[in-house]
Design an enzyme around this catalytic site. Sequence first.
Site, PDB file in Angstrom:
ATOM      1  N   LYS A  18      -4.980   0.152 -11.757  1.00  0.00           N
ATOM      2  CA  LYS A  18      -4.194   1.392 -11.836  1.00  0.00           C
ATOM      3  C   LYS A  18      -2.728   1.129 -11.489  1.00  0.00           C
ATOM      4  O   LYS A  18      -1.823   1.549 -12.191  1.00  0.00           O
ATOM      5  CB  LYS A  18      -4.757   2.448 -10.876  1.00  0.00           C
ATOM      6  N   ASN A  19      -2.495   0.420 -10.385  1.00  0.00           N
ATOM      7  CA  ASN A  19      -1.123   0.261  -9.922  1.00  0.00           C
ATOM      8  C   ASN A  19      -0.337  -0.797 -10.704  1.00  0.00           C
ATOM      9  O   ASN A  19       0.840  -1.018 -10.456  1.00  0.00           O
ATOM     10  CB  ASN A  19      -1.095  -0.014  -8.411  1.00  0.00           C
ATOM     11  N   CYS A 113       3.462  14.019   0.091  1.00  0.00           N
ATOM     12  CA  CYS A 113       2.201  13.398  -0.260  1.00  0.00           C
ATOM     13  C   CYS A 113       1.239  13.752   0.857  1.00  0.00           C
ATOM     14  O   CYS A 113       1.659  13.943   1.995  1.00  0.00           O
ATOM     15  CB  CYS A 113       2.426  11.897  -0.341  1.00  0.00           C
ATOM     16  N   ARG A 118       6.818  10.073   1.716  1.00  0.00           N
ATOM     17  CA  ARG A 118       6.917   8.777   1.025  1.00  0.00           C
ATOM     18  C   ARG A 118       8.303   8.686   0.396  1.00  0.00           C
ATOM     19  O   ARG A 118       8.514   9.090  -0.742  1.00  0.00           O
ATOM     20  CB  ARG A 118       5.790   8.630  -0.002  1.00  0.00           C
ATOM     21  N   PRO A 119       9.245   8.136   1.165  1.00  0.00           N
ATOM     22  CA  PRO A 119      10.637   8.130   0.697  1.00  0.00           C
ATOM     23  C   PRO A 119      10.859   7.220  -0.504  1.00  0.00           C
ATOM     24  O   PRO A 119      10.023   6.363  -0.811  1.00  0.00           O
ATOM     25  CB  PRO A 119      11.403   7.598   1.913  1.00  0.00           C
ATOM     26  N   ASP A 121      14.236   5.993  -0.878  1.00  0.00           N
ATOM     27  CA  ASP A 121      15.627   5.586  -0.649  1.00  0.00           C
ATOM     28  C   ASP A 121      15.943   4.194  -1.202  1.00  0.00           C
ATOM     29  O   ASP A 121      17.033   3.975  -1.724  1.00  0.00           O
ATOM     30  CB  ASP A 121      15.957   5.666   0.859  1.00  0.00           C
ATOM     31  N   ASP A 316      -4.555   0.445   0.796  1.00  0.00           N
ATOM     32  CA  ASP A 316      -5.435   1.145  -0.146  1.00  0.00           C
ATOM     33  C   ASP A 316      -6.917   0.846   0.097  1.00  0.00           C
ATOM     34  O   ASP A 316      -7.782   1.417  -0.574  1.00  0.00           O
ATOM     35  CB  ASP A 316      -5.062   0.788  -1.593  1.00  0.00           C
ATOM     36  N   ARG A 408      -8.605   9.737 -10.380  1.00  0.00           N
ATOM     37  CA  ARG A 408      -7.249   9.215 -10.555  1.00  0.00           C
ATOM     38  C   ARG A 408      -7.263   7.691 -10.555  1.00  0.00           C
ATOM     39  O   ARG A 408      -6.395   7.073 -11.175  1.00  0.00           O
ATOM     40  CB  ARG A 408      -6.336   9.709  -9.422  1.00  0.00           C
TER      41      ARG A 408
HETATM   42  N1  EPU Z   1       9.275   3.154   1.786  1.00  0.00           N
HETATM   43  C1  EPU Z   1      10.505   3.520   2.267  1.00  0.00           C
HETATM   44  N2  EPU Z   1      11.509   3.758   1.379  1.00  0.00           N
HETATM   45  C2  EPU Z   1      11.329   3.654   0.034  1.00  0.00           C
HETATM   46  C3  EPU Z   1      10.061   3.279  -0.453  1.00  0.00           C
HETATM   47  C4  EPU Z   1       9.053   3.032   0.445  1.00  0.00           C
HETATM   48  O1  EPU Z   1      10.705   3.621   3.474  1.00  0.00           O
HETATM   49  O2  EPU Z   1      12.271   3.888  -0.710  1.00  0.00           O
HETATM   50  C5  EPU Z   1       8.182   2.855   2.733  1.00  0.00           C
HETATM   51  C6  EPU Z   1       6.983   3.771   2.541  1.00  0.00           C
HETATM   52  O3  EPU Z   1       7.109   4.974   3.276  1.00  0.00           O
HETATM   53  C7  EPU Z   1       5.864   2.900   3.046  1.00  0.00           C
HETATM   54  C8  EPU Z   1       6.276   1.499   2.623  1.00  0.00           C
HETATM   55  O4  EPU Z   1       7.690   1.573   2.415  1.00  0.00           O
HETATM   56  O5  EPU Z   1       5.802   2.949   4.437  1.00  0.00           O
HETATM   57  C9  EPU Z   1       5.620   0.972   1.369  1.00  0.00           C
HETATM   58  O6  EPU Z   1       5.678   1.930   0.355  1.00  0.00           O
HETATM   59  P1  EPU Z   1       5.749   1.521  -1.194  1.00  0.00           P
HETATM   60  O7  EPU Z   1       7.046   1.964  -1.762  1.00  0.00           O
HETATM   61  O8  EPU Z   1       5.370   0.095  -1.352  1.00  0.00           O
HETATM   62  O9  EPU Z   1       4.601   2.440  -1.827  1.00  0.00           O
HETATM   63  P2  EPU Z   1       4.565   2.960  -3.299  1.00  0.00           P
HETATM   64  O10 EPU Z   1       5.242   1.996  -4.182  1.00  0.00           O
HETATM   65  O11 EPU Z   1       4.984   4.391  -3.345  1.00  0.00           O
HETATM   66  C10 EPU Z   1       2.361   1.740  -4.000  1.00  0.00           C
HETATM   67  C11 EPU Z   1       1.025   2.144  -4.547  1.00  0.00           C
HETATM   68  C12 EPU Z   1       0.218   2.851  -3.464  1.00  0.00           C
HETATM   69  C13 EPU Z   1       0.066   1.897  -2.289  1.00  0.00           C
HETATM   70  C14 EPU Z   1       1.446   1.431  -1.797  1.00  0.00           C
HETATM   71  C15 EPU Z   1       1.374   0.392  -0.705  1.00  0.00           C
HETATM   72  C16 EPU Z   1       1.514   2.466  -6.871  1.00  0.00           C
HETATM   73  C17 EPU Z   1       1.622   3.391  -8.029  1.00  0.00           C
HETATM   74  N3  EPU Z   1       1.220   3.004  -5.701  1.00  0.00           N
HETATM   75  O12 EPU Z   1       3.008   2.954  -3.600  1.00  0.00           O
HETATM   76  O13 EPU Z   1      -1.063   3.113  -4.027  1.00  0.00           O
HETATM   77  O14 EPU Z   1      -0.622   2.534  -1.238  1.00  0.00           O
HETATM   78  O15 EPU Z   1       2.178   0.866  -2.886  1.00  0.00           O
HETATM   79  O16 EPU Z   1       0.719  -0.742  -1.145  1.00  0.00           O
HETATM   80  O17 EPU Z   1       1.639   1.272  -7.032  1.00  0.00           O
HETATM   81  C18 EPU Z   1      -3.136   4.205  -4.216  1.00  0.00           C
HETATM   82  O18 EPU Z   1      -3.382   3.470  -5.181  1.00  0.00           O
HETATM   83  O19 EPU Z   1      -4.014   4.939  -3.683  1.00  0.00           O
HETATM   84  C19 EPU Z   1      -1.786   4.222  -3.672  1.00  0.00           C
HETATM   85  C20 EPU Z   1      -1.347   5.184  -2.879  1.00  0.00           C
END
Ligand code: EPU
Length: 429
Positions: A18-19, A113, A118-119, A121, A316, A408
Amino acid sequence: MIEGGARLDGAVKICGAKNSVLPVMAAALLAEQPLRVPNAPQLHDVGTMAVLLRELGASVERYADGGVEICAEGPLSDKAPWETVRKMRASICVLGPLLARLGRADVSLPGGCVFGVRPIDVHLKGFEALGAKVRVEHGFIVAEAPKGGLRGAEVFLGTAFGSSVTGTANVLMAAVLARGRTVIHYAACEPEVEDLCRCLVAMGAKIEGIGSPMLVIDGVERLGGATHAVIPDRIEAGTYLSAGAMTGGRVRVTDMRPVHLSAYLDRMREAGLPFECGPDWVETQPQQESSGAHGFPPRPRPTDVTTQTYPGFPTDLQAQWMTQMCFADGVSVINEVIYPDRYMHVAELARLGAQVRRQGTTAIVQGKASLSGAKVMASDLRASAALVLAGLAAQGKTEVYRVYHIDRGYEKIEQRLIALGAKITRAKE
Ligand code: EPU
């Protein structure tokens, strides 16, 4: 609706991740020629991404056997509406490609979320480093490339919690069409990011350091079409292995990459849960002795887990691991570092009799010989999976409500579990 206690037995083939598939589908916006993903899984989120890409002007064909073909020949729209983006956070992955291809993007903020803020930035910081002007207006992120287009730059994408998976994907997708060289420091090393890099390379992008925390991207004028099969879903694989281990059964999970699950398999070993491993499969080994109550398999050893970015233990799989530890012979400590509030499953597991106490980012799990089935409410994708696992191993009947969350990220989960011998049916709510 699950009647617990059946020992699972058989084989289950893992679907495309999925991811991986979600950012890969977004990458199709970078080229005028079609991108084919022959093994796109049949998931609700894939459907949502297809809707979004169509709204942006691309054509998306979904094949009956799974698989998608996306053609973003144009003209494309630069506006990703709230109505679709709010359904799935991964929608944010269209921002980078739109900005690179059109020089402008207007994408709804994905919003909160269920397991916390889930920022995004670092996504925005990356676009700004490439010369874009970014502002938030009426709930939308408006990003505009400078005259002459994005230009390569050095950018550090670390967050307080480590690297960002979709942040890296987004900036990477913007950088492949930027002028000159971009260096992403602290890039996410998750296999899904590596997979996206390979897809982009197949489309004509120039990327070095794939799979490492430093990606070097030399921008090209345009990308072309490609066919890219995504990697197997490591989280789906881990979830089925948990199902096998928790029911003391022999479940062979095939078409997977064991190396992508090394942290999880290490914890299985530590917990004394036997399994065998081949090049593309892992099989839980049946446990003969019934030392647990009511004929349940021997209890695992309590085993602590701290979630980390790859190759550490994935967030996850945290909910699923907690469920396994609810049956352990002692106390396990779980530390959720990536998403400190990702504990929605705790209160629901308590309805089955689980003993879990939460303190900040830590959950302390006092294992029990058995849980008893109950009605529970799913809050998000992985929490749903954990509740289904709990139901499979609990005594009596468990009813998981709002189970649509599971569609999902798990293709036809009840059919696959039935094929393994689970007593599970899906009822209309
Ligand atoms: N974070 C920030 N700033 C940002 C982005 C992230 O502080 O701009 C923090 C987040 O709050 C978190 C950490 O960095 O603490 C990691 O977040 P990340 O950005 O890696 O998460 P994501 O890209 O939104 C993806 C997966 C998630 C999975 C996370 C962590 C996808 C579509 N989603 O989310 O998958 O939990 O990485 O591995 O790839 C799931 O499949 O159930 C799912 C939630």
